[in-house]
Every structure is written in structure tokens, then in C-alpha cells.
Design a protein around this motif. Sequence first.
Motif, PDB file in Angstrom:
ATOM      1  N   GLY A   1      51.562  35.477 -24.130  1.00  0.00           N
ATOM      2  CA  GLY A   1      51.624  35.438 -25.573  1.00  0.00           C
ATOM      3  C   GLY A   1      51.484  36.806 -26.207  1.00  0.00           C
ATOM      4  O   GLY A   1      51.503  37.834 -25.529  1.00  0.00           O
ATOM      5  N   GLU A   2      51.343  36.819 -27.532  1.00  0.00           N
ATOM      6  CA  GLU A   2      51.255  38.075 -28.261  1.00  0.00           C
ATOM      7  C   GLU A   2      49.921  38.771 -28.007  1.00  0.00           C
ATOM      8  O   GLU A   2      48.866  38.139 -27.975  1.00  0.00           O
ATOM      9  CB  GLU A   2      51.412  37.828 -29.761  1.00  0.00           C
ATOM     10  N   ILE A   3      49.982  40.108 -27.834  1.00  0.00           N
ATOM     11  CA  ILE A   3      48.763  40.922 -27.732  1.00  0.00           C
ATOM     12  C   ILE A   3      48.526  41.496 -29.117  1.00  0.00           C
ATOM     13  O   ILE A   3      49.073  42.538 -29.492  1.00  0.00           O
ATOM     14  CB  ILE A   3      48.926  42.042 -26.684  1.00  0.00           C
ATOM     15  N   LYS A   4      47.729  40.797 -29.897  1.00  0.00           N
ATOM     16  CA  LYS A   4      47.589  41.115 -31.316  1.00  0.00           C
ATOM     17  C   LYS A   4      46.995  42.504 -31.546  1.00  0.00           C
ATOM     18  O   LYS A   4      47.283  43.147 -32.553  1.00  0.00           O
ATOM     19  CB  LYS A   4      46.740  40.056 -32.016  1.00  0.00           C
ATOM     20  N   GLU A   5      46.142  42.989 -30.613  1.00  0.00           N
ATOM     21  CA  GLU A   5      45.559  44.327 -30.772  1.00  0.00           C
ATOM     22  C   GLU A   5      46.659  45.383 -30.821  1.00  0.00           C
ATOM     23  O   GLU A   5      46.651  46.276 -31.665  1.00  0.00           O
ATOM     24  CB  GLU A   5      44.591  44.636 -29.625  1.00  0.00           C
TER      25      GLU A   5
ATOM     26  N   SER B   1      56.332  43.183 -32.530  1.00  0.00           N
ATOM     27  CA  SER B   1      55.536  42.248 -31.760  1.00  0.00           C
ATOM     28  C   SER B   1      55.361  42.769 -30.341  1.00  0.00           C
ATOM     29  O   SER B   1      56.337  43.197 -29.721  1.00  0.00           O
ATOM     30  CB  SER B   1      56.208  40.870 -31.702  1.00  0.00           C
ATOM     31  N   ILE B   2      54.134  42.751 -29.861  1.00  0.00           N
ATOM     32  CA  ILE B   2      53.834  43.133 -28.484  1.00  0.00           C
ATOM     33  C   ILE B   2      53.448  41.866 -27.730  1.00  0.00           C
ATOM     34  O   ILE B   2      52.487  41.189 -28.110  1.00  0.00           O
ATOM     35  CB  ILE B   2      52.681  44.157 -28.398  1.00  0.00           C
ATOM     36  N   TYR B   3      54.182  41.537 -26.684  1.00  0.00           N
ATOM     37  CA  TYR B   3      53.977  40.294 -25.955  1.00  0.00           C
ATOM     38  C   TYR B   3      53.737  40.552 -24.470  1.00  0.00           C
ATOM     39  O   TYR B   3      54.287  41.499 -23.894  1.00  0.00           O
ATOM     40  CB  TYR B   3      55.202  39.388 -26.102  1.00  0.00           C
TER      41      TYR B   3
ATOM     42  N   ARG C   1      61.025  37.964 -30.423  1.00  0.00           N
ATOM     43  CA  ARG C   1      62.082  38.202 -31.420  1.00  0.00           C
ATOM     44  C   ARG C   1      61.819  37.403 -32.687  1.00  0.00           C
ATOM     45  O   ARG C   1      61.906  37.937 -33.807  1.00  0.00           O
ATOM     46  CB  ARG C   1      63.444  37.832 -30.814  1.00  0.00           C
ATOM     47  N   GLU C   2      61.494  36.122 -32.532  1.00  0.00           N
ATOM     48  CA  GLU C   2      61.232  35.268 -33.701  1.00  0.00           C
ATOM     49  C   GLU C   2      60.054  35.790 -34.513  1.00  0.00           C
ATOM     50  O   GLU C   2      60.083  35.770 -35.750  1.00  0.00           O
ATOM     51  CB  GLU C   2      60.964  33.831 -33.236  1.00  0.00           C
ATOM     52  N   ASN C   3      59.027  36.265 -33.849  1.00  0.00           N
ATOM     53  CA  ASN C   3      57.851  36.785 -34.540  1.00  0.00           C
ATOM     54  C   ASN C   3      58.195  38.029 -35.337  1.00  0.00           C
ATOM     55  O   ASN C   3      57.787  38.188 -36.499  1.00  0.00           O
ATOM     56  CB  ASN C   3      56.755  37.087 -33.516  1.00  0.00           C
TER      57      ASN C   3
END
Length: 368
Positions: A150-154, A246-248, A279-281
Motif C-alpha cells: 500500500g501507500e507509504i504515507k511518510e 504517491s509512494i507505494y 495512479r488513481e491516488n
Amino acid sequence: MAKKGMDPGEMVIGNSVWSMGFFGTIGSGLKTLAGGEVEQVTKVVFEGRKAALERMQAWSDLRGAIGISGVSTELVQHGGSMEFLSVGSAVHRRGHMATSLEFTSSSDGQELYCQLDSGFEPKHFAFGNVAYSIGLGGGIGGAFRGLARGEIKEFSHVFNHTRHLAIERIQAEARAHGANCVVGIRTSIIPFQGMQEMVMVGTSARHAGYDPSYDASPATSDLTCEETWNMAHLGYLPIRLVLGCSIYSIGIVGGIAAAFKSLAQGEISEMTKLVYEARENALAHIAEDAAACGADDVVGIKTYVYSLGGGVIEFLAIGTAVKKVPGVTTVSDTLPPQAVMRDKDTFINTAEQLRGQDLNAGKKSGAG
């Protein structure tokens, strides 16, 4: 340029050389728990770029030019030193010897024609930069998040924040020169001294079609000048450069599964889903930015995917929000062929490219 009563002049250059040891001293304190912008480095790099630009402008003043086209701002490493370099081409008005510069522009001759014909009066070369580090805290947090898919929000937060800082700073440059927009923005990510610099360059300008509110918050656009002309011809003005990052991570379990699947022919579904979600994010971020500024549409969207290693990817989407404005049009009904023709390199040194980075790639300083 002759169609606008102008003639190309001399190549003009400005530079400023700084010690790499100074940057190393600053860089030694980068591994903070927070990460993000390294403000002292941003400031030093800004001052170095600014010094080179000012010296280039002083050189051009001595030759009676009204402006400088094709302005660039570069970092060149020379062993133990770093050179900030600005290069452009002087522009003269026929039968007129100027006593001071009227404008500087990142646009070459063809692009400058498109700007002028679509109603954008160039004011000053503008740039916004930010030097940043992921940081020890972000790196640790990201590493743990990298164990799950999933996304790495940091990481996403750091990358999104720094990109928007660069936009804010190029807007500040435009305000300082009485402009209400920055057009033709080009964005570069430059790694150096254990960190990265993001720099946006473009031309601050004025257009009569903008509401007075844009004096305080100038419009921004990464459309090419030819694309800007086309939009103005249809009655649209660019209002904001919009981007999403977005970093995933594919995750340790997904990474193992993808590794086994890659041994056989066929789709790697884990990677397909990962890239799709990233991409969607990123596109959702663009839609939010466009809605916030009241845009009618987003045009010129470009997407980029980068592997950051270890099953982690960055997905970046960038475009320009536009709005229909009554009365906006172009001076000419069509662009002349000269405005859309492009120069081609006729000398290519493959051996030099194999040895390292080709420092001459894409450099065309002629005023058309």
C-alpha cells in the motif's frame, strides 16, 4: 522573432562557483528525525542561482538588448566545487538601443513568439527551488510500512509537500516582478550531496485576461508555449499547475509472490494492482487541486512512474488546470511554421554519452 520586430543577439552567460566543502558541511546534519526541506541548502542554492542570473543580465545590458530569451539555470559539478550557470540569448528591438532590460524569459525564440501572440507579456525569468531529504524518521517509518502493501504515507507527504513549496516560491518570484502568471514551467529533480533539489523554471508574465486576484496569487502552468497559444485561441487561460504524488510499496509478501510469478510468462497481478492504485491516488490529488481553484478542465496531464528500489515506486501526475475566460483570444488566427519548427542535433558524441552524463543534452540557446 522578426515577425515581432525583434532580432537575435549574442549568447550571454553568468556564473557563480561555490566550494563543495561548504555544501558537505551543511549536508552532514541532514539525517534528522523529521526529514523534509533542508532550508539552509535551499537558501544557498537559491543565492547561487540568483547570482549567476544577475551576472548574465548585467552582461546583456552592456549590449543594448531589450531582453534575454532561452534563459537556463544549471548546476555543474567541477571536482571540489559547484558552478551555478545561467545561459541565454540577447534579444534586440529593431532600430532601438535599450538602456535597460525589459524582460528575461526561459522561452526560446519560437516559444517567445507564442507567448507574445497569445497575450502574455514576459516580465522576468522565474524559478522556485527546494532542497530536501527523506530523513531518518521518514526512512525508518517507510521501511516498516514497506513490509505491508500500500501507500507509504511518510514518503508521499514529503514528496507532495516539497513539490508544492517549489510552486509557491515560483509564484513569489512572479509577484516580485509585477506578474500575474508564470507560464512554460519546466520541473527538474537534481540529486546532489546526499539530498535532492526540485527546481521549477518558467517565465513570469502579465495577461490582461486575469482577474486582479491573480496579482496576489499568480497563475502557474506547465503547458508548452505552443499549447498555451492553442488554449488561448480557444478562449482558455491556465490558472494552476496541479500535481499529485504517491509512494507505494508492493509489500514483502507481494514482493515474494511477484518474484515467483516473474519466473513464468504472464501478468504479474500484484504489480498491476499496485501501479493502478498509485495512479488513481495521484490523479485524485490532481482532481482535488483543480476543484479547489474552480477550473473547467485539466489539460496536458503527464504521468511518470519511478522505481525507488525494494518494491517501492513513485507515481507522479502533473498537469495544468484551465478556465474559460470571456474575451481571451490570440493576435493571429494561426501560428506560422517557424513557431512550431524544432531544431535537431546534428552532432552526437556517443562515446561521451557512454562515459557519463551528456551535459549538452537538449541545450539550444539560440534566439530563433
